[in-house]
Structures are given as C-alpha cells and as structure tokens.
Design an enzyme around this catalytic site. Structure first.
Site, PDB file in Angstrom:
ATOM      1  CG  HIS A 294       0.450  41.165 -41.906  1.00  0.00           C
ATOM      2  ND1 HIS A 294       0.583  39.788 -41.935  1.00  0.00           N
ATOM      3  CD2 HIS A 294       1.476  41.654 -42.637  1.00  0.00           C
ATOM      4  CE1 HIS A 294       1.640  39.464 -42.658  1.00  0.00           C
ATOM      5  NE2 HIS A 294       2.193  40.575 -43.100  1.00  0.00           N
ATOM      6  CG  PHE A 469      -6.016  37.961 -35.874  1.00  0.00           C
ATOM      7  CD1 PHE A 469      -6.553  38.909 -35.023  1.00  0.00           C
ATOM      8  CD2 PHE A 469      -6.809  37.478 -36.894  1.00  0.00           C
ATOM      9  CE1 PHE A 469      -7.863  39.357 -35.167  1.00  0.00           C
ATOM     10  CE2 PHE A 469      -8.117  37.922 -37.061  1.00  0.00           C
ATOM     11  CZ  PHE A 469      -8.642  38.864 -36.190  1.00  0.00           C
ATOM     12  CG  HIS A 470      -0.703  37.664 -39.193  1.00  0.00           C
ATOM     13  ND1 HIS A 470      -0.996  37.959 -40.521  1.00  0.00           N
ATOM     14  CD2 HIS A 470      -1.505  36.619 -38.863  1.00  0.00           C
ATOM     15  CE1 HIS A 470      -1.934  37.147 -40.958  1.00  0.00           C
ATOM     16  NE2 HIS A 470      -2.263  36.325 -39.977  1.00  0.00           N
ATOM     17  N   PRO A 471       1.175  39.328 -34.865  1.00  0.00           N
ATOM     18  CG  PRO A 471       0.749  39.179 -32.570  1.00  0.00           C
ATOM     19  CD  PRO A 471       0.101  39.005 -33.911  1.00  0.00           C
TER      20      PRO A 471
END
Length: 536
Positions: A294, A469-471
C-alpha cells in the site's frame, strides 16, 4: 544444536509468535522459535505511541530501503520492519483491520480452497479478545486484545462529519457487516499498553519446557535433504549454528526475508540462483515475485485551533499533561498511538464496487511517519489505494545471507494505480473543504494549493509517497505454475516446509495487514496439526 525439534519457526513476528504459542500448547510437540532481533524489553515497544521511536531504531527495526523506484522518480523508499519478539506487531501503528469479505472470496476463487471469507472469519474471531465482547463478527476470548479509542476528539469528529457530507456514512465498526464508512479505529491495545503477538501468544507459553525461544538468531538458510527441509542454519553470537527438526520448518520471516531465505537455499528462479552460484534445489520462478504494498500519500494541514498533539508535544506543560494522563488513567495520546480516525470509501466511484481507498487521520503532523512534529498546530490525512495492480519483486543480490535483498516495489506502475492515487488526494481535499472541517483548516501545507492539476498531483504522489508498511505476496499461494505454496501453505515441490506470513497472500487485502497475518497463522496451526495426524 543437539536438541531435536518437531517444528522450527523462522521469525518471531506477527505470524511466528502465533505459531509458536499455539503449537507448543501440546506438551508432546517440541518447538524452536528463531528470532534475529533481541527480546522485546524496551518501554517504547509496549507504549502505544512508542513506534515514533522504534520507527528509526537500529536495535528493533530492520530499517530496509527499497531500490530506486523509477515510478517514484528514482527515490528509495524507507521500509521499516520489526526486528524483535513480536516483529512488526511490536512497532506498528496498532490498527486492527481485517479487510473486505471480497478479498478472501477472491483468494478462494483463484483456487485457494478454504480461504473464502466464511472460512477465515472463525479464525479472526478465535484470535480476537475484543473489549466489546462476543458480538456478531467479533470474539471476546482470543489472545489478541482489541480496544476502542474511548475519548472522542474534536478534530476526528469534524473529519467523520465531513466525510458524511461527501456521502460516506459514519460507522462504528470497520470489521463488521461492511467496511465502507468513516469512524474511529480499534487498536491492538489493552489497558493503555500495546498488545503485540509476543505479548498475546508468546508470554503465556514462555515457561513451557517444549518451547525454546532463541533471540539474536539470524537465519542464514535451510538445511535440505534433497527436496526436503530438515533444519535451519543461523548466526548467533558470531557463530554459525544449526538446528534440525523431525516434522517441518515454518518460515514466518515476512514478505522480504521469507523469499530471500528460499532463494538462498536453492528454491527460486533458476536464472537468479545460477547467477549467484547457488545450487538449484527447485526451479521455482514465483519466489520473490508478485510483491505488493500500500502506497501512502500524506497530506498535512495547519489547524486553526491549538487542539492537536503538535501543541502538546511542543509544550513542556503539554508533555507533562499527556504523561500524567497515561500514568494515572492509561489514556490519552500515549495510549492510542498516532492515527485515531479513518475512512474507507470509493475514490473511483464509477469503477469500484467496494471501497478502493483508506484514510488514516492523525491529530499531529510531521514531515514523515515517526518524524519530529511541526512547530504549529497540525494534522495529517493520509490515503492509500487498497488493491494496487502494481507488482514488484524481492531478489537476492548474492549468496551472502546477511546482505539485504533487492527490493523493487514498482509503485504507481499501472494506469489504475496512478488514477486512484490522484483521486484519493482529491477525496482528502473534498473532506477538508466540507462544511464540517472547514473551520479547522487554516491552510493545506502539503501539497499546497499550487498543485491543482492531475499531473501536478501525480507528481506530488511520486515525490512524496511512502510505504504504509504492508509488503505482501512474494510467496503467494495458488494453483498456477508461479504459485509458491499451496492452499495449506506447503511449499510446492518441497517436503517439510511451509510459509506462514503475509508473503503467501495472492493479492493484498483491503486494509492493514496485522490482523490478517494473525488469522493466517491461527488457521495454519489447525492445518499443521491435521496434516501431522494424517501422517501417523
């Protein structure tokens, strides 16, 4: 290590702690948990607002940076990831979001049997200890504590009213029957403290004789017996050590390091492995591909009233007040982190049948997440596209296991992603210009009124966008040739090896990823136990 284990878990993060805590509930099951970082002893980990400190910590944070992204004007994007017990659940923004029903039904439609919404909802409920109790869609007995933000904030109320004035209804539950709406987030906190997965799942089992937790243990690769994983090599205290298991190795190292470990161990794209002189155990071209994240676009504003956290943090009296508020009542800014309010809406209303952007609203402003607050009264409205089409990759740079891999997110590489980013910025401006919010907006600081055209707004997004922070997605599950794991999270073509973390998501969920990571690990435990029983 002379001791023999049933399961070795690599990574004590959001998923790894769940696996260790649950699997070790059976006293006959011997579990080793390896974590590269130190124990979670810092006060800044357990204090909700503390992620402003851990965001830049060399001790508790991997502090990754992406490779230069051509779609972001060649910028490297800072990617913080947790490096301690609890992993990123120990340093994240605490927001409890599950995503949309359609996310999981889409996973199932891709061939991932058992991952539809009705399949995963019981595991969300099982994991959750919500202060609202056992109500529809929620659980009250789970280890992961979830709390309301009790105090209403004047600025957040104005935001919610402003969203309503542009057609987004107020909601009190983003995780209920439908996600769309504006309201307050629920947080993974309990009585003013952070509830990481280490706190929720590891602490109850720390005294178990069958659970061994090793910190400072940096995984260097898998020990393979042909195409079967039988153990893990790791560095601890300057020495290379090894541990072996009878049942399975469970990779829970996250979307960056799980594919890195597979590639280092000879499981990955043949050309990449041969390029770096790594013997090929299995040509698996999908390992490290399908990276999704994101992209967060932050708009900052100066407030007309001294009611923001900036005002408190820029004043000695204000600092004392919020400190006393937490010490006496376990409430206030220290107990709720930064982002209090949010919104899920359709920015491209003609194209999206469900919300396609998410807001994070903070009653403070700074140049970047975790940065020093501005000297004026300020607040931030951030947006991200929920289901980006852009795909990147994770690839080792060489055979050195301690060198960070190549990280290329390829943000904004598709037309839909670019149009959604611009539409999201316009949605922020629409709410800021609403009758409800207008009295609180002194000026738009960033990007500022000079950026008025779509081209200018897209350039702002390229120059200022950052990770939220959503890999995910780099070891995705599926049934096609590029899938890395099957629907039971077993690595295709390799025995004794599973991946249990956000890297297995075939597509990114519509929201924050911590709650889904916990859900997946809870579900994986049941699958692991069932498969072990069937082998007897």
């Amino acid at each position: 290590m002379s001791e023999q284990f049933d399961y070795i878990i690599v990574g004590a993060g959001s998923a790894g702690c769940v696996l260790a805590g649950r699997l070790s509930e059976d006293p006959a099951t011997r579990v080793l948990l390896l974590e590269a970082g130190p124990p979670d002893r810092s006060l800044w980990i357990h204090l909700p607002i503390g992620y402003g400190k851990t965001m830049w910590s060399d001790t508790y944070n991997w502090r990754f940076n992406t490779d230069p992204d051509p779609n972001m004007n060649g910028r490297r994007i800072y990617w913080p990831r947790g490096k301690t017990l609890g992993g990123s659940s120990s340093i994240n923004g605490l927001i409890y979001i599950r995503g949309q029903r359609e996310d999981y039904d889409h996973w199932a439609a891709l061939g991932n049997t058992g991952w539809g919404y009705e399949d995963v909802l019981p595991y969300f409920i099982k994991s959750e200890g919500n202060q609202r109790g056992a109500i529809p869609f929620h659980g009250s007995e789970g280890p992961l504590k979830v709390s309301d933000i009790s105090a209403r904030h004047e600025l957040i109320e104005a935001f919610i009213d402003g969203a309503g004035q542009i057609g987004v209804p107020r909601t009190d539950d983003f995780n209920g029957a439908q996600q769309e709406g504006a309201g307050y987030y629920q947080l993974t906190t309990h009585k003013g403290w952070r509830c990481s997965t280490a706190k929720a799942y590891l602490d109850p089992g720390r005294g178990r004789q069958n659970l061994r937790i090793e910190t400072g243990a940096f995984a260097a690769g898998l020990i393979m017996d042909g195409r079967r994983a039988v153990g893990v090599r790791f560095r601890q205290g300057g020495e290379i050590k090894s541990a072996r298991c009878n049942a399975e190795v469970l990779l829970a190292a996250g979307s960056i390091q799980s594919p890195q470990l597979l590639q280092l161990s000879g499981i990955g794209p043949r050309a990449l492995l041969e390029q770096h002189g790594i013997p090929v155990v299995l040509d698996a071209p999908g390992v490290g591909e399908n990276l999704q994240d994101h992209l967060q676009i932050r708009l900052s504003f100066e407030c007309t009233k001294p009611i923001t956290v900036n005002d408190q943090l820029n004043s000695l009296v204000g600092k004392m007040q919020i400190g006393l508020q937490w010490l006496l009542f376990r409430s206030g800014p220290l107990a709720v982190g930064i982002n209090q309010g949010g919104c899920f809406m359709r920015a491209l209303a003609d194209e999206a049948s469900t919300p396609d952007i998410q807001f994070h609203v903070a009653t403070l402003s700074a140049d970047m997440a975790g940065g020093k607050v501005h000297p004026y009264s300020g607040f931030t409205m951030s947006i991200c596209q929920l289901r980006p089409e852009s795909r990147g990759h994770i690839r080792i740079r060489g055979a050195d296991p301690f060198e960070p891999p190549e990280m290329q997110p390829n943000y904004l590489s598709t037309d839909l992603d670019r149009r959604t980013a611009v539409a999201g910025v316009k949605a922020v401006r629409a709410i800021a210009a609403s009758v409800a919010m207008r009295p609180y907006v002194k000026r738009e600081v960033k990007p500022g009124p000079q950026d008025a055209t779509d081209d200018a707004l897209l350039e702002f997004c390229r120059n200022n966008g950052a990770t939220i922070f959503h890999p995910t997605g780099t070891c995705r599950m599926g049934i096609d040739p590029l899938a890395v794991v099957d629907a039971r999270l077993r690595v295709n073509g390799v025995a004794g090896l599973r991946v249990v973390d956000c890297s297995v998501m075939p597509t990114l969920v519509s929201g924050n990823t911590n709650a889904p990571a916990v859900m997946m690990a809870e579900k994986a435990v049941d699958m692991i136990r069932a498969d072990a029983k069937n082998k007897r």
